[in-house]
Design a protein around this motif. Structure first.
Motif, short mmCIF file in Angstrom:
data_model
loop_
_atom_site.label_atom_id
_atom_site.label_comp_id
_atom_site.label_asym_id
_atom_site.label_seq_id
_atom_site.Cartn_x
_atom_site.Cartn_y
_atom_site.Cartn_z
N SER A 196 -44.56 21.94 -32.70
CA SER A 196 -45.15 22.66 -31.58
C SER A 196 -44.46 22.21 -30.30
N TYR A 239 -49.84 23.75 -25.56
CA TYR A 239 -48.65 23.82 -26.40
C TYR A 239 -48.69 25.10 -27.24
N ARG A 261 -52.01 16.51 -21.44
CA ARG A 261 -51.93 15.61 -22.56
C ARG A 261 -51.04 14.43 -22.15
N SER A 275 -47.55 8.64 -23.30
CA SER A 275 -48.12 8.36 -24.63
C SER A 275 -47.45 7.19 -25.33
N ALA A 317 -55.35 22.42 -26.83
CA ALA A 317 -54.61 23.40 -27.63
C ALA A 317 -53.86 24.41 -26.76
N LYS A 336 -47.15 26.80 -31.03
CA LYS A 336 -46.56 26.48 -32.32
C LYS A 336 -45.21 27.17 -32.45
N GLY A 365 -48.15 13.67 -32.22
CA GLY A 365 -49.31 13.80 -33.10
C GLY A 365 -50.65 13.76 -32.39
N LEU A 366 -50.64 13.60 -31.06
CA LEU A 366 -51.90 13.58 -30.32
C LEU A 366 -52.64 14.90 -30.45
N SER A 367 -53.94 14.83 -30.50
CA SER A 367 -54.75 16.04 -30.64
C SER A 367 -55.30 16.46 -29.28
N GLY A 368 -55.89 17.65 -29.24
CA GLY A 368 -56.53 18.14 -28.03
C GLY A 368 -55.65 19.02 -27.17
N LYS A 426 -44.30 18.43 -29.12
CA LYS A 426 -45.63 17.83 -29.17
C LYS A 426 -45.64 16.65 -30.13
#
Length: 433
Positions: free
Chosen positions: A41, A33, A369, A390, A30, A35, A25-28, A23
């Motif tokens: 992650s 992915y 994502r 990305s 959850a 951990k 550093g993009l957020s959203g 993963k």
């Protein structure tokens, strides 16, 4: 779990190309992915888009090549050709150079980095590292025509296996035959943790359907049978249940065939799948009617193959690699299958999915994502390029990726130049001598 996979000089892939499941550093999203450590992650899926012949299938096929060599190369005879050797042929240097593959994975609580390089009849290089204490440690390293090197963490027979090892065999494959404990987990990732279906052709779907027919017939109340029934019946197929039983071969069936052939066919098609549909009278269900699977639509038949494959991957926590599994499926069903991997209630063992597709509808912003989406294309020399969504400049959060891709703004779409074709078609309309 798969962390990354890189390929060089294989099929249409000339230069080293890597897809990472780590993963960014993009957020959203959850659920997309899981951990792995405090700082890392791992993504549960990755999808590859690109025009025909751009290299999507070759990249996925490389998984199969590596899996095959680890599991089967110990059976190679002296001087036997290495079947998966398929170098890039549009460059004369590459055409006689080794194929290279690197994979990083996490299996049975240990991370491994494994690299191989092979030519037509020889393993040129093979290295296996592990991370027993969060630091990279060598298990073994091998280079053609040189003595092997073993790290401190390698425990077990060394020279005896090395002496028996043929130039076209992988040490990891040979060591599995000799029960080397320290290498078991790495080997079992390829045997049990990875499922590769580079191309779901009709004959493969038929074979998988027969496999699942056997499992349904021999365990009608098993966990697999219950889940298989629940899945198929939930997808608006009109099916109320799925059963399988041993086929009743009528007297005279296959009578014109040799006995050996008849025996083989009867064993291969020993079981038949039947679907039950409700029968109504005046709008009220009064009975159920059974149909053989061949009476179902092509899409429903495909469900029996891909549905079983997906359930197996989810149940075992496997990495599933499959090319264009959406064939014959409605986009909503494809979407549901992908979301099964993102749903922690369904994907309880952190299975992963990597697949190639042409279904643009899956690119909507509520699905993946941007670090899960990859695009392939070919450069001017016919070599495959792979880009992560990305990493593409100008794509911001909220950009309608599906619309941009469909319109060609991202690239990796077919560039059709039909000028010569139109000229030829116009010429063809004239009378010919």
């Amino acid at each position: 779990m798969l962390l990354s996979f890189a390929v060089k000089n294989f099929g249409s892939i000339k230069d080293r190309k890597e897809i990472s499941f780590l993963k960014t550093g993009l957020s959203g999203f959850a659920g997309n992915y899981v951990k792995l450590t405090k700082t890392e992650s791992v993504l549960k899926s990755a999808v590859i888009y690109g025009p025909n012949a751009s290299g999507k299938s070759n990249y996925l096929k490389a998984f199969r090549a590596m899996e095959y060599l680890v599991i089967h190369s110990s059976n190679y005879k002296l001087d036997e050709s290495i079947e998966p050797y398929e170098p890039f042929l549009l460059d004369n240097t590459c055409a006689v150079s080794p194929v290279e593959m690197d994979i990083s994975f996490f299996y049975e609580s240990i991370q491994y980095d494994y690299s191989i390089s092979f030519s037509s009849k020889r393993i040129e290089r093979e290295e296996l590292f592990c991370y027993p204490a969060k630091s990279k440690s060598l298990l073994y390293s091998r280079t053609a025509e040189k003595d092997m090197k073993f790290g401190d963490y390698y425990k077990g027979v060394k020279k005896a296996i090395e002496k028996l090892l043929l130039p076209n065999q992988l040490f990891l494959s040979k060591a599995s035959d000799n029960n080397i404990d320290v290498l078991k987990s790495a080997y079992l990732f390829f045997r049990r943790g990875l499922s590769v279906f580079p191309l779901m052709e009709d004959h493969m779907e038929s074979s998988m359907a027969m496999l699942y027919a056997k499992r349904l017939a021999e365990g009608s109340s098993s966990k697999f049978a219950r889940r298989f029934n629940a899945l198929i019946c939930s997808l608006d197929t009109g099916i109320s249940s799925v059963t399988a039983k041993e086929r009743d071969w009528q007297d005279g069936a296959l009578s014109d065939l040799p006995e050996e052939v008849k025996t083989k066919i009867k064993e291969q098609y020993k079981y038949e799948i039947r679907t039950l549909h409700p029968v109504f009278e005046n709008g009220v269900k009064v009975d159920e009617r059974a149909f053989e699977i061949r009476s179902e639509s092509t899409g429903t038949q495909s469900l029996f193959a891909i549905g079983g494959i997906l359930l197996d991957a989810l149940d075992k926590g496997r990495v599933l690699v499959v090319d264009e599994f959406e064939k014959n499926l409605h986009p909503e069903i494809t979407k549901y299958f992908i979301r099964m991997f993102h749903n922690p209630d369904i994907n309880q063992k952190n299975a992963q999915l990597i697949f190639a597709t042409h279904d643009v509808s899956q690119l909507s912003n509520d699905h993946f994502r941007r670090d899960q989406v990859w695009f392939t294309s070919k450069d001017e020399f016919g070599s495959t390029e792979i880009r992560r969504c990305s990493d593409i400049p100008g794509l911001r959060l909220g950009t309608p990726i599906d619309k941009w891709y469909a319109s060609g703004r991202i690239g990796s779409t077919p560039q059709i130049d039909d000028r010569n074709f139109i000229i030829e078609m116009q010429n063809g309309s004239e009378s010919e001598n």
